[in-house]
Design a protein around this motif. Structure first.
Motif, PDB file in Angstrom:
ATOM      1  N   GLY A  28       0.788  -1.236   0.000  1.00  0.00           N
ATOM      2  CA  GLY A  28       0.000   0.000   0.000  1.00  0.00           C
ATOM      3  C   GLY A  28       0.807   1.266   0.000  1.00  0.00           C
ATOM      4  O   GLY A  28       0.363   2.277   0.513  1.00  0.00           O
ATOM      5  N   GLY A  29       1.984   1.247  -0.637  1.00  0.00           N
ATOM      6  CA  GLY A  29       2.847   2.416  -0.572  1.00  0.00           C
ATOM      7  C   GLY A  29       2.655   3.409  -1.698  1.00  0.00           C
ATOM      8  O   GLY A  29       3.206   4.493  -1.643  1.00  0.00           O
ATOM      9  N   VAL A  30       1.899   3.058  -2.756  1.00  0.00           N
ATOM     10  CA  VAL A  30       1.781   3.930  -3.916  1.00  0.00           C
ATOM     11  C   VAL A  30       0.308   4.253  -4.166  1.00  0.00           C
ATOM     12  O   VAL A  30      -0.529   3.357  -4.257  1.00  0.00           O
ATOM     13  CB  VAL A  30       2.385   3.266  -5.175  1.00  0.00           C
ATOM     14  CG1 VAL A  30       2.236   4.175  -6.378  1.00  0.00           C
ATOM     15  CG2 VAL A  30       3.851   2.912  -4.943  1.00  0.00           C
ATOM     16  N   VAL A  31      -0.002   5.527  -4.284  1.00  0.00           N
ATOM     17  CA  VAL A  31      -1.368   5.969  -4.544  1.00  0.00           C
ATOM     18  C   VAL A  31      -1.671   5.829  -6.035  1.00  0.00           C
ATOM     19  O   VAL A  31      -0.899   6.267  -6.884  1.00  0.00           O
ATOM     20  CB  VAL A  31      -1.560   7.434  -4.104  1.00  0.00           C
ATOM     21  CG1 VAL A  31      -2.949   7.938  -4.486  1.00  0.00           C
ATOM     22  CG2 VAL A  31      -1.339   7.562  -2.606  1.00  0.00           C
ATOM     23  N   GLY A  32      -2.796   5.198  -6.358  1.00  0.00           N
ATOM     24  CA  GLY A  32      -3.208   5.067  -7.742  1.00  0.00           C
ATOM     25  C   GLY A  32      -3.576   6.416  -8.341  1.00  0.00           C
ATOM     26  O   GLY A  32      -3.912   7.369  -7.626  1.00  0.00           O
ATOM     27  N   ASP A  59      -1.017  -1.496  -6.779  1.00  0.00           N
ATOM     28  CA  ASP A  59      -1.739  -2.378  -5.856  1.00  0.00           C
ATOM     29  C   ASP A  59      -2.680  -3.323  -6.593  1.00  0.00           C
ATOM     30  O   ASP A  59      -3.088  -4.351  -6.053  1.00  0.00           O
ATOM     31  CB  ASP A  59      -2.547  -1.554  -4.848  1.00  0.00           C
ATOM     32  CG  ASP A  59      -1.659  -0.793  -3.887  1.00  0.00           C
ATOM     33  OD1 ASP A  59      -0.501  -1.205  -3.715  1.00  0.00           O
ATOM     34  OD2 ASP A  59      -2.120   0.211  -3.319  1.00  0.00           O
ATOM     35  N   GLN A  60      -3.064  -2.970  -7.815  1.00  0.00           N
ATOM     36  CA  GLN A  60      -3.949  -3.830  -8.604  1.00  0.00           C
ATOM     37  C   GLN A  60      -3.172  -4.779  -9.521  1.00  0.00           C
ATOM     38  O   GLN A  60      -3.773  -5.553 -10.255  1.00  0.00           O
ATOM     39  CB  GLN A  60      -4.905  -2.969  -9.434  1.00  0.00           C
ATOM     40  CG  GLN A  60      -5.848  -2.132  -8.596  1.00  0.00           C
ATOM     41  CD  GLN A  60      -6.747  -2.970  -7.704  1.00  0.00           C
ATOM     42  OE1 GLN A  60      -7.174  -4.056  -8.081  1.00  0.00           O
ATOM     43  NE2 GLN A  60      -7.048  -2.466  -6.508  1.00  0.00           N
ATOM     44  N   VAL A 163      -9.566   9.244  -6.132  1.00  0.00           N
ATOM     45  CA  VAL A 163      -8.846  10.188  -6.979  1.00  0.00           C
ATOM     46  C   VAL A 163      -9.719  10.386  -8.222  1.00  0.00           C
ATOM     47  O   VAL A 163     -10.478   9.497  -8.601  1.00  0.00           O
ATOM     48  CB  VAL A 163      -7.446   9.682  -7.360  1.00  0.00           C
ATOM     49  CG1 VAL A 163      -6.542   9.634  -6.139  1.00  0.00           C
ATOM     50  CG2 VAL A 163      -7.503   8.299  -8.024  1.00  0.00           C
ATOM     51  N   TYR A 164      -9.627  11.548  -8.851  1.00  0.00           N
ATOM     52  CA  TYR A 164     -10.504  11.793  -9.983  1.00  0.00           C
ATOM     53  C   TYR A 164      -9.881  12.778 -10.961  1.00  0.00           C
ATOM     54  O   TYR A 164      -8.909  13.484 -10.653  1.00  0.00           O
ATOM     55  CB  TYR A 164     -11.870  12.319  -9.514  1.00  0.00           C
ATOM     56  CG  TYR A 164     -11.852  13.675  -8.862  1.00  0.00           C
ATOM     57  CD1 TYR A 164     -11.961  14.836  -9.617  1.00  0.00           C
ATOM     58  CD2 TYR A 164     -11.738  13.794  -7.472  1.00  0.00           C
ATOM     59  CE1 TYR A 164     -11.947  16.079  -9.026  1.00  0.00           C
ATOM     60  CE2 TYR A 164     -11.729  15.038  -6.867  1.00  0.00           C
ATOM     61  CZ  TYR A 164     -11.836  16.178  -7.652  1.00  0.00           C
ATOM     62  OH  TYR A 164     -11.824  17.413  -7.052  1.00  0.00           O
ATOM     63  N   VAL A 165     -10.480  12.842 -12.151  1.00  0.00           N
ATOM     64  CA  VAL A 165     -10.097  13.816 -13.167  1.00  0.00           C
ATOM     65  C   VAL A 165     -11.371  14.305 -13.843  1.00  0.00           C
ATOM     66  O   VAL A 165     -12.333  13.549 -14.000  1.00  0.00           O
ATOM     67  CB  VAL A 165      -9.114  13.200 -14.188  1.00  0.00           C
ATOM     68  CG1 VAL A 165      -9.772  12.066 -14.973  1.00  0.00           C
ATOM     69  CG2 VAL A 165      -8.553  14.249 -15.126  1.00  0.00           C
ATOM     70  N   ASP A 166     -11.404  15.593 -14.198  1.00  0.00           N
ATOM     71  CA  ASP A 166     -12.570  16.194 -14.833  1.00  0.00           C
ATOM     72  C   ASP A 166     -12.300  16.465 -16.310  1.00  0.00           C
ATOM     73  O   ASP A 166     -11.198  16.886 -16.698  1.00  0.00           O
ATOM     74  CB  ASP A 166     -12.937  17.521 -14.157  1.00  0.00           C
ATOM     75  CG  ASP A 166     -13.510  17.323 -12.770  1.00  0.00           C
ATOM     76  OD1 ASP A 166     -13.993  16.217 -12.475  1.00  0.00           O
ATOM     77  OD2 ASP A 166     -13.462  18.280 -11.963  1.00  0.00           O
TER      78      ASP A 166
END
Length: 286
Positions: A28-32, A59-60, A163-166
């Motif tokens: 769990g050390g890296v944020v997607g 992580d996936q 997390v998101y993008v617009d």
């Protein structure tokens, strides 16, 4: 929930050396993250626009010896109208056609895509083979002028767990350029249309239509994702498929391109404000 600095430690006692052998693995050390091919969607009524995105999340990458598939239930697609109101949410089985197959073994990169179309009656999504519509109320499809689509990905390592993008529907004004405006038989006429809103697929060459004295001609995009479309006509050349047998000395000809939505478009006036651009040229001599 994985912790940022969490780890698994395994110890095995080795009688030969009389001590423990230790191995550790971080979890769990890296944020997607989500990346997209563009954050502005062209405003071009009745045209399908392709959206490409990548989910990058180590992580996936559950089996480094195989190509993994990301669970679409980890994603949410939200639709916000021009005034910022949430009008539709797609989750779960709605998103089963996104793709999300790892690019290769052990990459942790999962590409996805979908299509979206906006017109005067509403907004439509295509996920794989499934087409979904969005009820936009009083202003119908016009409600999405400067509205946005939000792609969200579940990520428990961030404080709000997403997390998101617009991606914003935004109009651009097209340009039509013709040179030279006076030419003779054998000269080359250069036609250029700069139309960012006709760049419907960033991974393919798109086309636009122009009309020369009502004769339809297709212009090809100069390269993927340029939004610039060109064609040439050799005046009087019978082997030039774009040329005109009816070109006559002393005559003028009009080139037209219709920009289906301009920066004057606004949801409350319920109008995409299309404009037809015109340029003329004259044949001087043989």
């Amino acid at each position: 929930v994985y912790k940022r600095q969490g780890k698994i430690e395994v110890k095995i006692y080795d009688e030969f050396i009389g001590d423990y052998i230790t191995a550790t693995a971080s979890i769990g050390g890296v944020v997607g993250e989500i990346t997209v091919d563009r954050t502005e969607l062209p405003l071009n009524p009745d045209q399908w626009i392709t959206v490409y995105f990548n989910i990058t999340d180590s992580d996936q990458n559950k089996n480094p010896a195989a190509v993994d598939t990301l669970d679409p239930s980890l994603l949410t697609i939200e639709v916000y109208n021009a005034t910022g109101h949430l009008v539709k949410t797609f989750t779960g089985t709605d998103l089963s056609g996104l793709g999300l197959v790892e690019t290769d073994r052990d990459t942790g990169v999962f590409p996805g895509e979908f299509k979206v179309k906006l017109n005067s009656t509403g907004l439509y999504f295509q996920f794989g083979n499934n087409i979904k519509s969005v009820d936009l109320g009083k202003y119908a499809g016009y409600a999405m002028i400067n509205g946005k689509i939000r792609i969200k990905y579940y990520e428990p390592l961030v404080s709000d767990e997403y997390v998101y993008v617009d991606l914003v529907f935004k109009a651009h004004d097209a340009k039509l350029e013709v040179s030279p405006t006076s030419l003779s038989y054998g000269d080359v006429l250069n036609i250029t249309v700069v139309a960012p809103d006709s760049n419907l697929d960033t991974k393919a060459k798109d086309y636009v239509k122009i009309y020369v004295n009502s004769k339809e001609i297709k212009l090809e995009e100069t390269c993927e994702n340029s939004g610039v479309f060109t064609a040439t006509i050799t005046v009087g050349d019978p082997e030039d498929y774009l040329s005109y047998e009816e070109f006559k000395v002393g005559s003028s000809y009009t080139i037209e391109f219709t920009d289906n939505a301009t920066t004057a478009a606004y949801y409350s006036i319920m109008d995409f404000k299309p404009v037809t651009l015109e340029k003329s040229f004259t044949i001087l001599s043989h």
